[in-house]
Design a protein around this motif. Sequence first.
Motif, PDB file in Angstrom:
ATOM      1  N   LEU A  96      21.802 -12.584   1.129  1.00 13.04           N
ATOM      2  CA  LEU A  96      21.465 -12.131   2.481  1.00 13.04           C
ATOM      3  C   LEU A  96      20.044 -11.560   2.580  1.00 13.04           C
ATOM      4  CD1 LEU A  96      24.788 -10.435   3.658  1.00 13.04           C
ATOM      5  CD2 LEU A  96      23.882 -12.673   4.294  1.00 13.04           C
ATOM      6  N   VAL A  97      19.369 -11.391   1.466  1.00  9.76           N
ATOM      7  CA  VAL A  97      18.047 -10.751   1.511  1.00  9.76           C
ATOM      8  C   VAL A  97      17.065 -11.563   2.366  1.00  9.76           C
ATOM      9  CG1 VAL A  97      16.037 -10.085   0.126  1.00  9.76           C
ATOM     10  CG2 VAL A  97      18.332  -9.508  -0.665  1.00  9.76           C
ATOM     11  N   GLU A  98      16.946 -12.856   2.096  1.00 10.23           N
ATOM     12  CA  GLU A  98      15.991 -13.686   2.837  1.00 10.23           C
ATOM     13  C   GLU A  98      16.336 -13.763   4.327  1.00 10.23           C
ATOM     14  OE1 GLU A  98      13.117 -15.034   2.100  1.00 10.23           O
ATOM     15  OE2 GLU A  98      13.122 -14.257   0.049  1.00 10.23           O
ATOM     16  N   PRO A  99      17.605 -14.063   4.684  1.00 14.07           N
ATOM     17  CA  PRO A  99      17.930 -14.114   6.124  1.00 14.07           C
ATOM     18  C   PRO A  99      17.670 -12.785   6.844  1.00 14.07           C
ATOM     19  CG  PRO A  99      19.718 -15.071   4.832  1.00 14.07           C
ATOM     20  CD  PRO A  99      18.741 -14.509   3.846  1.00 14.07           C
ATOM     21  N   PHE A 100      17.994 -11.656   6.190  1.00 17.69           N
ATOM     22  CA  PHE A 100      17.757 -10.362   6.838  1.00 17.69           C
ATOM     23  C   PHE A 100      16.260 -10.098   6.981  1.00 17.69           C
ATOM     24  CE2 PHE A 100      21.332  -7.433   7.747  1.00 17.69           C
ATOM     25  CZ  PHE A 100      22.380  -8.283   7.475  1.00 17.69           C
ATOM     26  N   ALA A 101      15.480 -10.443   5.967  1.00 17.81           N
ATOM     27  CA  ALA A 101      14.028 -10.233   6.054  1.00 17.81           C
ATOM     28  C   ALA A 101      13.457 -11.065   7.200  1.00 17.81           C
ATOM     29  CB  ALA A 101      13.364 -10.594   4.729  1.00 17.81           C
ATOM     30  N   ALA A 102      13.953 -12.296   7.348  1.00 15.50           N
ATOM     31  CA  ALA A 102      13.464 -13.157   8.437  1.00 15.50           C
ATOM     32  C   ALA A 102      13.871 -12.584   9.795  1.00 15.50           C
ATOM     33  CB  ALA A 102      14.011 -14.579   8.269  1.00 15.50           C
ATOM     34  N   ALA A 103      15.116 -12.084   9.893  1.00 14.75           N
ATOM     35  CA  ALA A 103      15.586 -11.512  11.164  1.00 14.75           C
ATOM     36  C   ALA A 103      14.798 -10.245  11.510  1.00 14.75           C
ATOM     37  CB  ALA A 103      17.083 -11.199  11.074  1.00 14.75           C
ATOM     38  N   LYS A 104      14.480  -9.452  10.510  1.00 17.04           N
ATOM     39  CA  LYS A 104      13.697  -8.225  10.736  1.00 17.04           C
ATOM     40  C   LYS A 104      12.303  -8.587  11.257  1.00 17.04           C
ATOM     41  CE  LYS A 104      12.424  -3.817   9.991  1.00 17.04           C
ATOM     42  NZ  LYS A 104      12.726  -2.797  11.003  1.00 17.04           N
ATOM     43  N   LEU A 105      11.724  -9.639  10.705  1.00 19.66           N
ATOM     44  CA  LEU A 105      10.395 -10.079  11.144  1.00 19.66           C
ATOM     45  C   LEU A 105      10.432 -10.487  12.615  1.00 19.66           C
ATOM     46  CD1 LEU A 105       7.577 -10.548   9.779  1.00 19.66           C
ATOM     47  CD2 LEU A 105       8.193 -12.961   9.682  1.00 19.66           C
ATOM     48  N   VAL A 106      11.469 -11.235  12.995  1.00 17.25           N
ATOM     49  CA  VAL A 106      11.598 -11.666  14.391  1.00 17.25           C
ATOM     50  C   VAL A 106      11.877 -10.461  15.290  1.00 17.25           C
ATOM     51  CG1 VAL A 106      13.049 -12.958  16.006  1.00 17.25           C
ATOM     52  CG2 VAL A 106      12.279 -14.028  13.883  1.00 17.25           C
ATOM     53  N   ALA A 107      12.684  -9.511  14.780  1.00 18.82           N
ATOM     54  CA  ALA A 107      13.102  -8.387  15.620  1.00 18.82           C
ATOM     55  C   ALA A 107      11.928  -7.459  15.923  1.00 18.82           C
ATOM     56  CB  ALA A 107      14.223  -7.612  14.938  1.00 18.82           C
ATOM     57  N   ASP A 108      11.138  -7.089  14.904  1.00 19.73           N
ATOM     58  CA  ASP A 108      10.084  -6.093  15.167  1.00 19.73           C
ATOM     59  C   ASP A 108       8.883  -6.180  14.229  1.00 19.73           C
ATOM     60  OD1 ASP A 108      11.030  -5.087  12.788  1.00 19.73           O
ATOM     61  OD2 ASP A 108      11.822  -3.240  13.598  1.00 19.73           O
ATOM     62  N   ARG A 109       8.814  -7.263  13.432  1.00 21.46           N
ATOM     63  CA  ARG A 109       7.696  -7.446  12.489  1.00 21.46           C
ATOM     64  C   ARG A 109       7.600  -6.340  11.461  1.00 21.46           C
ATOM     65  NH1 ARG A 109       2.793 -11.119  13.745  1.00 21.46           N
ATOM     66  NH2 ARG A 109       3.890 -12.738  14.894  1.00 21.46           N
ATOM     67  N   GLY A 110       8.687  -5.608  11.250  1.00 21.77           N
ATOM     68  CA  GLY A 110       8.674  -4.593  10.201  1.00 21.77           C
ATOM     69  C   GLY A 110       8.539  -3.193  10.742  1.00 21.77           C
ATOM     70  N   SER A 111       8.993  -2.233   9.939  1.00 21.06           N
ATOM     71  CA  SER A 111       8.941  -0.824  10.328  1.00 21.06           C
ATOM     72  C   SER A 111       7.550  -0.254  10.055  1.00 21.06           C
ATOM     73  CB  SER A 111      10.003  -0.041   9.544  1.00 21.06           C
ATOM     74  OG  SER A 111      11.294  -0.480   9.925  1.00 21.06           O
ATOM     75  N   PRO A 112       7.206   0.859  10.724  1.00 17.86           N
ATOM     76  CA  PRO A 112       5.862   1.436  10.581  1.00 17.86           C
ATOM     77  C   PRO A 112       5.520   1.756   9.125  1.00 17.86           C
ATOM     78  CG  PRO A 112       7.021   2.468  12.399  1.00 17.86           C
ATOM     79  CD  PRO A 112       8.017   1.597  11.692  1.00 17.86           C
ATOM     80  N   VAL A 113       4.340   1.361   8.712  1.00 16.77           N
ATOM     81  CA  VAL A 113       3.943   1.482   7.309  1.00 16.77           C
ATOM     82  C   VAL A 113       3.672   2.939   6.923  1.00 16.77           C
ATOM     83  CG1 VAL A 113       2.162   0.845   5.646  1.00 16.77           C
ATOM     84  CG2 VAL A 113       3.062  -0.870   7.230  1.00 16.77           C
ATOM     85  N   LEU A 114       2.984   3.686   7.786  1.00 12.78           N
ATOM     86  CA  LEU A 114       2.666   5.076   7.446  1.00 12.78           C
ATOM     87  C   LEU A 114       3.942   5.892   7.272  1.00 12.78           C
ATOM     88  CD1 LEU A 114      -0.413   5.857   9.736  1.00 12.78           C
ATOM     89  CD2 LEU A 114      -0.391   5.557   7.254  1.00 12.78           C
ATOM     90  N   ASP A 115       4.922   5.677   8.143  1.00 10.82           N
ATOM     91  CA  ASP A 115       6.191   6.393   8.051  1.00 10.82           C
ATOM     92  C   ASP A 115       6.892   6.065   6.734  1.00 10.82           C
ATOM     93  OD1 ASP A 115       5.326   5.726  10.761  1.00 10.82           O
ATOM     94  OD2 ASP A 115       7.006   6.950  11.408  1.00 10.82           O
ATOM     95  N   GLN A 116       6.854   4.794   6.343  1.00 10.98           N
ATOM     96  CA  GLN A 116       7.497   4.394   5.091  1.00 10.98           C
ATOM     97  C   GLN A 116       6.810   5.034   3.897  1.00 10.98           C
ATOM     98  OE1 GLN A 116       8.879   0.161   4.729  1.00 10.98           O
ATOM     99  NE2 GLN A 116       7.724  -0.112   6.616  1.00 10.98           N
ATOM    100  N   LEU A 117       5.471   5.034   3.905  1.00 11.22           N
ATOM    101  CA  LEU A 117       4.731   5.629   2.788  1.00 11.22           C
ATOM    102  C   LEU A 117       4.975   7.133   2.724  1.00 11.22           C
ATOM    103  CD1 LEU A 117       1.356   3.692   3.105  1.00 11.22           C
ATOM    104  CD2 LEU A 117       3.127   3.367   1.367  1.00 11.22           C
ATOM    105  N   THR A 118       5.028   7.771   3.898  1.00 17.76           N
ATOM    106  CA  THR A 118       5.278   9.208   3.953  1.00 17.76           C
ATOM    107  C   THR A 118       6.658   9.532   3.386  1.00 17.76           C
ATOM    108  OG1 THR A 118       3.921   9.338   5.938  1.00 17.76           O
ATOM    109  CG2 THR A 118       5.386  11.205   5.501  1.00 17.76           C
ATOM    110  N   PHE A 119       7.655   8.773   3.781  1.00 13.32           N
ATOM    111  CA  PHE A 119       9.012   9.012   3.300  1.00 13.32           C
ATOM    112  C   PHE A 119       9.108   8.738   1.798  1.00 13.32           C
ATOM    113  CE2 PHE A 119      13.651   7.671   3.216  1.00 13.32           C
ATOM    114  CZ  PHE A 119      14.128   8.963   3.279  1.00 13.32           C
ATOM    115  N   ALA A 120       8.435   7.678   1.338  1.00 10.85           N
ATOM    116  CA  ALA A 120       8.453   7.358  -0.099  1.00 10.85           C
ATOM    117  C   ALA A 120       7.861   8.519  -0.899  1.00 10.85           C
ATOM    118  CB  ALA A 120       7.671   6.073  -0.367  1.00 10.85           C
TER     119      ALA A 120
END
Lengths: 265, 265
Positions: free
Chosen positions: A118-142
């Motif tokens: 399911l990894v590839e289909p979910f990644a493709a669906a995420k791209l269509v849905a919103d092109r990915g989550s905000p990068v700064l927020d992800q780096l901050t949380f990491a």
Amino acid sequence: LHAATLGLELIGVPVGADRVEVDALQRLDADVLVLTPSHQWPTGAVLSAEARTAVVEWARARDAVIIEDDYDAEFRYDRAPIGAIHGLAPDRVAYAGTASKTLVPGFRLGWLVLPDALVEPFAAAKLVADRGSPVLDQLTFADFLRRGEFDRHLRRLRPVYRARRDALVAALAQRLGDLRPTGIAAGLHLVAWLPDDLDETEVVQAARAHGVAVAGIEPYRVAPATQGGLIFGYSSISESAIRRGIDLLAEAIAGLRSGGPSPRA
Amino acid sequence: LHAATLGLELIGVPVGADRVEVDALQRLDADVLVLTPSHQWPTGAVLSAEARTAVVEWARARDAVIIEDDYDAEFRYDRAPIGAIHGLAPDRVAYAGTASKTLVPGFRLGWLVLPDALVEPFAAAKLVADRGSPVLDQLTFADFLRRGEFDRHLRRLRPVYRARRDALVAALAQRLGDLRPTGIAAGLHLVAWLPDDLDETEVVQAARAHGVAVAGIEPYRVAPATQGGLIFGYSSISESAIRRGIDLLAEAIAGLRSGGPSPRA
């Protein structure tokens, strides 16, 4: 409602006060089963070890996928940690976590641990849905995770939330002893079931007229209601505000029971 | 592709080198028209004043909605600002802006100015789609705007991008004079049309073999290709790297034209 918008058909599975009903599961014909096993939304029921095994067997027999929405597993008070179903069947279970409960809903970050296929289909669906989550927020949380701050944050908050839950449970026992609280061992809310003489909608309206915002459980039901219930979220309310709220709710319910008009309506 | 995923039927409208073809628009039967009028993606064509009037008339006659995607209007170099179509018909036009080009794509914030009747349906759809954009990012961006930093940022970057565009246009003229650049007056990319003896796919592959990543225009076409073209994005590449890249591309194209194998393939 959300499922229908996406063109999906929603089928309910009965949930007992403290368990998903395994017999009902055996009759269920579905492609995907969404569960909140460590603290069912909204009842707070915990999926038993027996039921966990049963849902995995059900999924294997039907080639179905389980979505394990572990939305508030981080806050436990009176019980041992419960392993994720994901660990029983990583090839069948999509495990979903979120920062909405542990940090703040406005943060808008969550995560999925997916079966390989399911990894590839979910990644493709995420791209269509919103092109990915905000990068700064992800780096901050990491960074917050890596430096151990997230664990410290959870350790700091657990006693705060436990004290609020204790204040709520104590106030309910003292002022509204015939309401039956469930799902109190974990999470950031509880459900208190109403005795038969009280109508959920009337209680919610009377509470509102007394300045208390409390939600009924009816909007979250798939099948028609058998018993009324109130959902109390306590994560962002001080202990004194909780006690004052239950006092006001008790007044509202006393007004309903006396049959007279609500004193402040 | 994206439209099909959402169950929508995609119909193309021909775009000339510097204009949307108004005649083709008159024959168009659609509910929604998506335009990038200040810098068409990918050709960089600008919608003329005549065409702007025509699309608004078209939308009124058909009770259709125009989505005006003003994705990179903030960067202009050699032309006067062009008013948004939204100003001509606020009741027909959904105006969309984004911080992806002016700040960074990973920021994931955009905005819509909607006709009154569409505000509620869009708010409901946004709630179902993602429950709203991250709050901290929105507050940060609002503060950046309010303190005038966003305007200062744009003023600082405009000459940087202009110099990169000038370096690219000059290098193309010097090394690849028979490629025809268009859409250079604004934005952060340009399209250079290929002469008839060069095949777009072969050029993209030869460029890649020479270490130059350049995109062909074919993936963005709705109708079959009539002429090959290359898309050059220059926002994140230094002037010296731009010149070096065009040198390598010229080598690659010379190799194709000599009929021999690519020297580095």
